[in-house]
Motif scaffolding. Structure first.
Motif, PDB file in Angstrom:
ATOM      1  N   LYS A  65      78.242  36.322  62.240  1.00 31.23           N
ATOM      2  CA  LYS A  65      77.846  36.934  60.970  1.00 31.23           C
ATOM      3  C   LYS A  65      78.106  38.443  60.984  1.00 31.23           C
ATOM      4  N   ALA A  66      78.104  39.028  62.179  1.00 29.57           N
ATOM      5  CA  ALA A  66      78.431  40.450  62.308  1.00 29.57           C
ATOM      6  C   ALA A  66      79.935  40.662  62.384  1.00 29.57           C
ATOM      7  N   ASN A  67      80.647  39.692  62.982  1.00 28.60           N
ATOM      8  CA  ASN A  67      82.110  39.756  63.125  1.00 28.60           C
ATOM      9  C   ASN A  67      82.654  38.340  63.169  1.00 28.60           C
ATOM     10  N   PRO A  68      83.269  37.872  62.072  1.00 24.22           N
ATOM     11  CA  PRO A  68      83.757  36.493  62.004  1.00 24.22           C
ATOM     12  C   PRO A  68      84.845  36.155  63.026  1.00 24.22           C
ATOM     13  N   ASP A  69      85.427  37.168  63.667  1.00 23.13           N
ATOM     14  CA  ASP A  69      86.490  36.913  64.642  1.00 23.13           C
ATOM     15  C   ASP A  69      85.968  36.574  66.038  1.00 23.13           C
ATOM     16  N   ILE A  70      84.657  36.670  66.247  1.00 26.91           N
ATOM     17  CA  ILE A  70      84.087  36.402  67.569  1.00 26.91           C
ATOM     18  C   ILE A  70      84.343  34.958  67.980  1.00 26.91           C
ATOM     19  N   LYS A  71      84.755  34.778  69.257  1.00 26.99           N
ATOM     20  CA  LYS A  71      85.096  33.440  69.747  1.00 26.99           C
ATOM     21  C   LYS A  71      84.385  33.168  71.071  1.00 26.99           C
ATOM     22  N   LEU A  72      83.820  31.973  71.168  1.00 25.91           N
ATOM     23  CA  LEU A  72      83.038  31.561  72.334  1.00 25.91           C
ATOM     24  C   LEU A  72      83.931  31.321  73.548  1.00 25.91           C
ATOM     25  N   ILE A  73      83.433  31.684  74.733  1.00 30.78           N
ATOM     26  CA  ILE A  73      84.134  31.407  75.984  1.00 30.78           C
ATOM     27  C   ILE A  73      83.270  30.560  76.913  1.00 30.78           C
ATOM     28  N   HIS A  74      82.021  30.943  77.094  1.00 32.31           N
ATOM     29  CA  HIS A  74      81.114  30.209  77.985  1.00 32.31           C
ATOM     30  C   HIS A  74      79.709  30.265  77.402  1.00 32.31           C
ATOM     31  N   ARG A  75      78.764  29.665  78.081  1.00 37.30           N
ATOM     32  CA  ARG A  75      77.394  29.589  77.570  1.00 37.30           C
ATOM     33  C   ARG A  75      76.385  29.917  78.662  1.00 37.30           C
ATOM     34  N   LEU A  76      75.200  30.291  78.214  1.00 36.11           N
ATOM     35  CA  LEU A  76      74.025  30.368  79.072  1.00 36.11           C
ATOM     36  C   LEU A  76      72.964  29.452  78.481  1.00 36.11           C
ATOM     37  N   ASP A  77      72.087  28.917  79.342  1.00 32.45           N
ATOM     38  CA  ASP A  77      70.971  28.126  78.848  1.00 32.45           C
ATOM     39  C   ASP A  77      70.126  28.946  77.885  1.00 32.45           C
ATOM     40  N   MET A  78      69.455  28.282  76.977  1.00 31.43           N
ATOM     41  CA  MET A  78      68.581  28.954  76.024  1.00 31.43           C
ATOM     42  C   MET A  78      67.555  29.853  76.722  1.00 31.43           C
ATOM     43  N   ASP A  79      67.003  29.387  77.832  1.00 29.89           N
ATOM     44  CA  ASP A  79      65.933  30.121  78.508  1.00 29.89           C
ATOM     45  C   ASP A  79      66.443  31.247  79.402  1.00 29.89           C
ATOM     46  N   THR A  80      67.759  31.304  79.635  1.00 35.11           N
ATOM     47  CA  THR A  80      68.359  32.295  80.518  1.00 35.11           C
ATOM     48  C   THR A  80      68.807  33.513  79.722  1.00 35.11           C
ATOM     49  N   SER A  81      68.617  34.683  80.292  1.00 29.38           N
ATOM     50  CA  SER A  81      69.088  35.923  79.668  1.00 29.38           C
ATOM     51  C   SER A  81      70.265  36.480  80.467  1.00 29.38           C
ATOM     52  N   GLY A  82      70.913  37.493  79.881  1.00 29.65           N
ATOM     53  CA  GLY A  82      71.931  38.212  80.643  1.00 29.65           C
ATOM     54  C   GLY A  82      73.310  38.207  80.035  1.00 29.65           C
ATOM     55  N   LEU A  83      74.285  38.574  80.857  1.00 30.65           N
ATOM     56  CA  LEU A  83      75.633  38.869  80.396  1.00 30.65           C
ATOM     57  C   LEU A  83      76.397  37.639  79.912  1.00 30.65           C
ATOM     58  N   MET A  84      76.949  37.758  78.714  1.00 31.94           N
ATOM     59  CA  MET A  84      77.883  36.771  78.179  1.00 31.94           C
ATOM     60  C   MET A  84      79.070  37.510  77.595  1.00 31.94           C
ATOM     61  N   ILE A  85      80.259  36.954  77.808  1.00 30.51           N
ATOM     62  CA  ILE A  85      81.472  37.552  77.283  1.00 30.51           C
ATOM     63  C   ILE A  85      82.022  36.686  76.153  1.00 30.51           C
ATOM     64  N   PHE A  86      82.448  37.346  75.085  1.00 38.14           N
ATOM     65  CA  PHE A  86      83.084  36.692  73.952  1.00 38.14           C
ATOM     66  C   PHE A  86      84.451  37.319  73.733  1.00 38.14           C
ATOM     67  N   ALA A  87      85.363  36.557  73.151  1.00 41.78           N
ATOM     68  CA  ALA A  87      86.683  37.080  72.787  1.00 41.78           C
ATOM     69  C   ALA A  87      86.678  37.493  71.321  1.00 41.78           C
ATOM     70  N   LYS A  88      87.584  38.411  70.980  1.00 44.26           N
ATOM     71  CA  LYS A  88      87.697  38.861  69.594  1.00 44.26           C
ATOM     72  C   LYS A  88      89.015  38.426  68.966  1.00 44.26           C
ATOM     73  N   ASN A  89      89.795  37.650  69.717  1.00 42.63           N
ATOM     74  CA  ASN A  89      91.024  37.066  69.183  1.00 42.63           C
ATOM     75  C   ASN A  89      91.384  35.852  70.031  1.00 42.63           C
ATOM     76  N   LYS A  90      92.245  35.016  69.509  1.00 39.93           N
ATOM     77  CA  LYS A  90      92.580  33.759  70.172  1.00 39.93           C
ATOM     78  C   LYS A  90      93.264  33.952  71.530  1.00 39.93           C
ATOM     79  N   PRO A  91      94.262  34.864  71.655  1.00 36.42           N
ATOM     80  CA  PRO A  91      94.882  35.055  72.971  1.00 36.42           C
ATOM     81  C   PRO A  91      93.877  35.471  74.047  1.00 36.42           C
TER      82      PRO A  91
END
Length: 237
Positions: A65-91
């Motif tokens: 909703k903040a940036n429609p180009d955001i793309k998922l790479i991996h996940r963390l459990d709901m109860d886990t906090s911390g670093l997650m990386i997302f891509a901003k383009n398909k490549p």
């Protein structure tokens, strides 16, 4: 612990009332690093990585909703906090996803577990498959006969006291990425992560207000610069 349908409906309704500025501010508040290709965020505990079947409140949906180009790479459990990386383009998504498949990224979590685990500086590994067990959902179990292996390296950092009870702070390095792997592996070792609403019971559950598991460090290759980059998130417990 499952969320009641009434709570789910309430959360969904509340989320739908937020405006675009809320989501932009949310993204800004949790951003650790951002460039043209990637977004690193510090995921709050208690928030799904992606929308669930019923609950439509998640880190991904908020970031989209903040940036429609955001793309998922991996996940963390709901109860886990911390670093997650997302891509901003398909490549970039393809490049980093391939790294995860090939187990190139170096990940370190911190956890606090119940009891006294070995001595500070002690290193070891837990090498036993983890699988979903539908009869006790959403739990997973350690199963030596399961076909997909799961491997975690650990290091004892130090011993602590929580409410007068002995606990141990550990660094966890998942080599594989099975669902609930770290939680099940520590339970299998006989030292459940404290505050875990799924696996902890009694004092191990009540001794902490949340799951004491945090994605503390992440290191991988940048998708366009092809140089190693590393990030660290302060452990909140």
């Amino acid at each position: 612990m499952p969320i009641s349908i009434e709570t789910v409906n309430q959360l969904n309704s509340q989320e739908s009332q937020y405006d675009s500025e809320f989501f932009k501010q949310f993204a800004a508040d949790i951003t650790v690093y951002e460039d043209d290709d990637i977004l690193l965020v510090d995921k709050p505990a208690g928030l799904l990585s992606i929308d669930g079947k019923d609950l439509k409140v998640s880190l991904l949906s908020r970031l989209e909703k903040a940036n429609p180009d955001i793309k998922l790479i991996h996940r963390l459990d709901m109860d886990t906090s911390g670093l997650m990386i997302f891509a901003k383009n398909k490549p970039a998504q393809t490049h980093i996803s391939k790294q995860f498949i090939e187990r190139i990224p170096q990940k370190e979590y911190q956890a606090v577990v119940m009891g006294t685990l070995a001595v500070p500086g002690k290193k070891g590994e837990i090498n036993i498959p983890v699988r979903y067990e539908p009869t006790i959902k959403p739990k997973h179990v350690a199963d030596p006969d399961w076909k997909k292996h799961a491997l975690t390296h650990y290091e004892v950092l130090h011993h602590e006291l929580r409410e007068g009870k002995a606990v141990t702070r550990v660094a966890l390095h998942p080599i594989t990425g099975r669902s609930h792997q770290l939680r099940v592996h520590m339970q299998h070792l006989g030292h459940v992560i404290i505050g875990d609403p799924i696996y902890a019971e009694g004092e191990a559950l009540s001794i902490a207000p949340r799951l004491n598991l945090h994605a503390h460090k992440l290191r991988l290759k940048h998708p366009t610069m092809n140089t190693w980059m590393a990030w660290e998130s302060e452990v909140p417990f």
